[in-house]
Design an enzyme around this catalytic site. Structure first.
Site, PDB file in Angstrom:
ATOM      1  N   SER A 140      -2.295  -1.254  -6.321  1.00 12.87           N
ATOM      2  CA  SER A 140      -3.722  -1.314  -5.480  1.00 12.87           C
ATOM      3  C   SER A 140      -4.174  -2.675  -5.917  1.00 12.87           C
ATOM      4  O   SER A 140      -3.901  -3.421  -7.044  1.00 12.87           O
ATOM      5  CB  SER A 140      -4.579  -0.304  -6.185  1.00 12.87           C
ATOM      6  OG  SER A 140      -5.914  -0.668  -5.926  1.00 12.87           O
ATOM      7  N   TYR A 159      -7.610   4.459 -13.288  1.00 11.01           N
ATOM      8  CA  TYR A 159      -6.922   3.999 -11.982  1.00 11.01           C
ATOM      9  C   TYR A 159      -6.393   2.610 -12.092  1.00 11.01           C
ATOM     10  O   TYR A 159      -5.370   2.258 -11.694  1.00 11.01           O
ATOM     11  CB  TYR A 159      -7.819   4.330 -10.737  1.00 11.01           C
ATOM     12  CG  TYR A 159      -7.199   4.004  -9.424  1.00 11.01           C
ATOM     13  CD1 TYR A 159      -6.675   5.038  -8.638  1.00 11.01           C
ATOM     14  CD2 TYR A 159      -7.368   2.844  -8.754  1.00 11.01           C
ATOM     15  CE1 TYR A 159      -5.846   4.844  -7.682  1.00 11.01           C
ATOM     16  CE2 TYR A 159      -6.859   2.675  -7.624  1.00 11.01           C
ATOM     17  CZ  TYR A 159      -5.993   3.748  -6.883  1.00 11.01           C
ATOM     18  OH  TYR A 159      -5.369   3.357  -5.916  1.00 11.01           O
ATOM     19  N   ALA A 162      -3.701   2.058 -14.529  1.00  9.65           N
ATOM     20  CA  ALA A 162      -2.420   2.658 -13.962  1.00  9.65           C
ATOM     21  C   ALA A 162      -1.553   1.934 -12.822  1.00  9.65           C
ATOM     22  O   ALA A 162      -0.341   1.746 -12.679  1.00  9.65           O
ATOM     23  CB  ALA A 162      -2.623   4.027 -13.454  1.00  9.65           C
ATOM     24  N   LYS A 163      -2.348   1.397 -12.141  1.00  8.20           N
ATOM     25  CA  LYS A 163      -1.961   0.707 -10.838  1.00  8.20           C
ATOM     26  C   LYS A 163      -1.490  -0.600 -11.487  1.00  8.20           C
ATOM     27  O   LYS A 163      -0.390  -1.417 -10.774  1.00  8.20           O
ATOM     28  CB  LYS A 163      -2.978   0.388  -9.918  1.00  8.20           C
ATOM     29  CG  LYS A 163      -3.314   1.741  -9.044  1.00  8.20           C
ATOM     30  CD  LYS A 163      -2.054   2.277  -8.328  1.00  8.20           C
ATOM     31  CE  LYS A 163      -2.547   3.261  -7.379  1.00  8.20           C
ATOM     32  NZ  LYS A 163      -1.186   4.201  -6.729  1.00  8.20           N
TER      33      LYS A 163
HETATM   34  N1  LIG Z   1      -6.489   4.267   0.719  1.00  6.94           N
HETATM   35  C1  LIG Z   1      -6.678   3.314  -0.074  1.00  6.94           C
HETATM   36  O1  LIG Z   1      -7.903   2.770  -0.077  1.00  6.94           O
HETATM   37  C2  LIG Z   1      -5.875   2.860  -1.109  1.00  6.94           C
HETATM   38  C3  LIG Z   1      -5.982   1.438  -1.835  1.00  6.94           C
HETATM   39  C4  LIG Z   1      -4.895   0.965  -2.730  1.00  6.94           C
HETATM   40  C5  LIG Z   1      -3.775   1.713  -2.871  1.00  6.94           C
HETATM   41  N2  LIG Z   1      -3.838   3.061  -2.539  1.00  6.94           N
HETATM   42  C6  LIG Z   1      -2.625   4.027  -2.913  1.00  6.94           C
HETATM   43  O2  LIG Z   1      -1.743   4.434  -1.840  1.00  6.94           O
HETATM   44  C7  LIG Z   1      -1.081   5.532  -2.097  1.00  6.94           C
HETATM   45  C8  LIG Z   1      -1.103   6.443  -1.003  1.00  6.94           C
HETATM   46  O3  LIG Z   1      -2.442   6.831  -0.669  1.00  6.94           O
HETATM   47  P1  LIG Z   1      -3.170   6.750   0.784  1.00  6.94           P
HETATM   48  O4  LIG Z   1      -4.064   5.838   0.784  1.00  6.94           O
HETATM   49  O5  LIG Z   1      -2.041   6.951   1.854  1.00  6.94           O
HETATM   50  O6  LIG Z   1      -4.043   8.424   0.600  1.00  6.94           O
HETATM   51  P2  LIG Z   1      -3.649   9.663   1.261  1.00  6.94           P
HETATM   52  O7  LIG Z   1      -3.657   9.692   2.847  1.00  6.94           O
HETATM   53  O8  LIG Z   1      -4.739  10.711   0.581  1.00  6.94           O
HETATM   54  O9  LIG Z   1      -2.069  10.126   0.788  1.00  6.94           O
HETATM   55  C9  LIG Z   1      -1.851  10.611  -0.384  1.00  6.94           C
HETATM   56  C10 LIG Z   1      -0.412  11.150  -0.472  1.00  6.94           C
HETATM   57  O10 LIG Z   1      -0.172  11.502  -1.571  1.00  6.94           O
HETATM   58  C11 LIG Z   1       0.325  13.026  -1.820  1.00  6.94           C
HETATM   59  N3  LIG Z   1      -0.137  13.570  -3.027  1.00  6.94           N
HETATM   60  C12 LIG Z   1      -1.377  13.704  -3.684  1.00  6.94           C
HETATM   61  N4  LIG Z   1      -1.219  14.244  -4.743  1.00  6.94           N
HETATM   62  C13 LIG Z   1       0.056  14.803  -4.763  1.00  6.94           C
HETATM   63  C14 LIG Z   1       0.602  15.640  -5.849  1.00  6.94           C
HETATM   64  N5  LIG Z   1      -0.020  16.137  -6.834  1.00  6.94           N
HETATM   65  N6  LIG Z   1       1.912  15.875  -5.684  1.00  6.94           N
HETATM   66  C15 LIG Z   1       2.655  15.216  -4.598  1.00  6.94           C
HETATM   67  N7  LIG Z   1       2.009  14.368  -3.632  1.00  6.94           N
HETATM   68  C16 LIG Z   1       0.709  14.102  -3.635  1.00  6.94           C
HETATM   69  C17 LIG Z   1      -0.437  13.484  -0.414  1.00  6.94           C
HETATM   70  O11 LIG Z   1       0.170  14.614  -0.076  1.00  6.94           O
HETATM   71  P3  LIG Z   1      -0.261  16.142  -0.370  1.00  6.94           P
HETATM   72  O12 LIG Z   1      -1.526  16.366  -0.438  1.00  6.94           O
HETATM   73  O13 LIG Z   1       0.445  16.836   0.889  1.00  6.94           O
HETATM   74  O14 LIG Z   1       0.577  16.754  -1.581  1.00  6.94           O
HETATM   75  C18 LIG Z   1      -0.486  12.299   0.383  1.00  6.94           C
HETATM   76  O15 LIG Z   1       0.835  12.536   1.232  1.00  6.94           O
HETATM   77  C19 LIG Z   1      -1.855   6.287  -3.564  1.00  6.94           C
HETATM   78  O16 LIG Z   1      -0.881   5.873  -4.531  1.00  6.94           O
HETATM   79  C20 LIG Z   1      -3.160   5.399  -3.649  1.00  6.94           C
HETATM   80  O17 LIG Z   1      -3.535   5.351  -4.918  1.00  6.94           O
HETATM   81  C21 LIG Z   1      -4.723   3.669  -1.568  1.00  6.94           C
END
Ligand SMILES: NC(=O)c1ccc[n+]([C@@H]2O[C@H](COP(=O)([O-])OP(=O)(O)OC[C@H]3O[C@@H](n4cnc5c(N)ncnc54)[C@H](OP(=O)(O)O)[C@@H]3O)[C@@H](O)[C@H]2O)c1
Length: 279
Positions: A140, A159, A162-163
């Site tokens: 992130s 967070y 961790a990132k």
């Molecule tokens: N969106 C942002 O602004 C942003 C910015 C920087 C970094 N990120 C990072 O990007 C990554 C993906 O996030 P996203 O933005 O795509 O959000 P998202 O749409 O909420 O996707 C998160 C994914 O992680 C899975 N997940 C969550 N908890 C889990 C668990 N306990 N076991 C297995 N799978 C799990 C969810 O699937 P299920 O619910 O089906 O398990 C989903 O497929 C994350 O690591 C997040 O920290 C996001």
């Protein structure tokens, strides 16, 4: 020759789903892991119809110890080797540190740190031996910027740290794997449209940010794929975030902290004014 296979965690939505679409287009078979099996099955069927690639569906809760070992063993039992890994599954741990239970923080660490490291540790020897591997760790931009006011309320106190660990690990892996055709990249997205902000309860404030603060999951997936192919250890998607990270590298920390807080407060104020005018 058998197609290469990539394991993608958190493939049921957002950045993980976009990575699956991107890699399927490039001809990779998929191993899709997350908790929502129905979504994984629908994605697998779509990728088969669109790109002719095969998928393994592995429902898993990566906040539970032992899941990385089970996932890898299921892939091996299906007679496949893992050529690519997208460590992406994740969610925030909303609430300031004193408001949260340690058990929740421990689950957060298992999901966001331990499961990532375990999966790398399990797949890396095979990649090294076969002299091919691609690893993307979804980090992130919060790991590279001073924290904006209020940020940790939604994603959690730990967070950004961790990132940040994922960035340093990707850099170390790149050094350790030099000359072995095993690449590791930490992709560092800023705010990205996905379900992440719904899960963290931040949707309302995020949806008021100006457009240039927001990335799409497809932008992030494209940048990550390009960076891992070019063996870049760290990649920041989007012009706005590249600019911010570059600026923070040359400013002293307190000045950067002040600037980010001011910028984010101003953006939120403007967004609230826009909302009020629209109502
Ligand atoms: N969106 C942002 O602004 C942003 C910015 C920087 C970094 N990120 C990072 O990007 C990554 C993906 O996030 P996203 O933005 O795509 O959000 P998202 O749409 O909420 O996707 C998160 C994914 O992680 C899975 N997940 C969550 N908890 C889990 C668990 N306990 N076991 C297995 N799978 C799990 C969810 O699937 P299920 O619910 O089906 O398990 C989903 O497929 C994350 O690591 C997040 O920290 C996001």
């Amino acid at each position: 020759m058998a197609r290469k296979l990539v394991l993608i965690t958190g493939a049921s939505s957002g950045i993980g789903e976009a990575m699956a679409r991107q890699l399927a287009q490039k001809g990779w078979d998929l191993a899709l892991a997350a908790r929502r099996e129905d979504r994984l099955i629908a994605l697998a069927e779509e990728m088969k119809a669109q790109n002719g690639v095969d998928s393994l569906i592995i429902p898993a809760d990566l906040s539970k110890p032992g899941e990385p070992e089970r996932i890898v063993s299921e892939i091996e039992k299906a007679g496949r080797q893992i050529d690519g890994l997208v460590n992406n599954a994740g969610a925030g741990q909303p609430g300031y540190f004193t408001e949260t239970e340690w058990d929740d923080q421990a689950r957060f660490l298992e999901l966001m740190v331990t499961s990532y490291l375990k999966l790398i540790h399990l797949v890396l020897p095979g990649m090294e031996e076969r002299r091919f591997g691609r690893i993307i760790n979804v980090s992130s931009v919060s790991a590279l910027l001073p924290i904006a006011t209020g940020h940790t309320r939604f994603s959690g106190t730990i967070y950004p740290g961790a990132k940040g660990l994922l960035i340093k690990v990707s850099q170390s892996l790149k050094a350790e794997m030099t000359g072995k055709n095993v690449h590791a990249t930490a992709v560092c997205p800023g705010y990205t449209w996905s379900e992440f902000h719904d899960v963290n309860g931040a949707r309302q404030s995020i949806s008021q940010l100006p457009d240039y603060w927001m990335l799409t999951a497809e932008d992030v997936a494209l940048s990550a794929y390009d960076a891992v192919e070019r063996n870049k250890a760290v990649c920041v998607p989007g012009a706005w975030y590249k600019f911010l990270v570059g600026l923070m590298r040359v400013l002293p920390d307190p000045a950067g902290d002040w600037l980010i807080s001011r910028q984010s407060k101003r953006a939120m104020k403007q967004a609230q004014a826009n909302k009020a005018a629209a109502e």
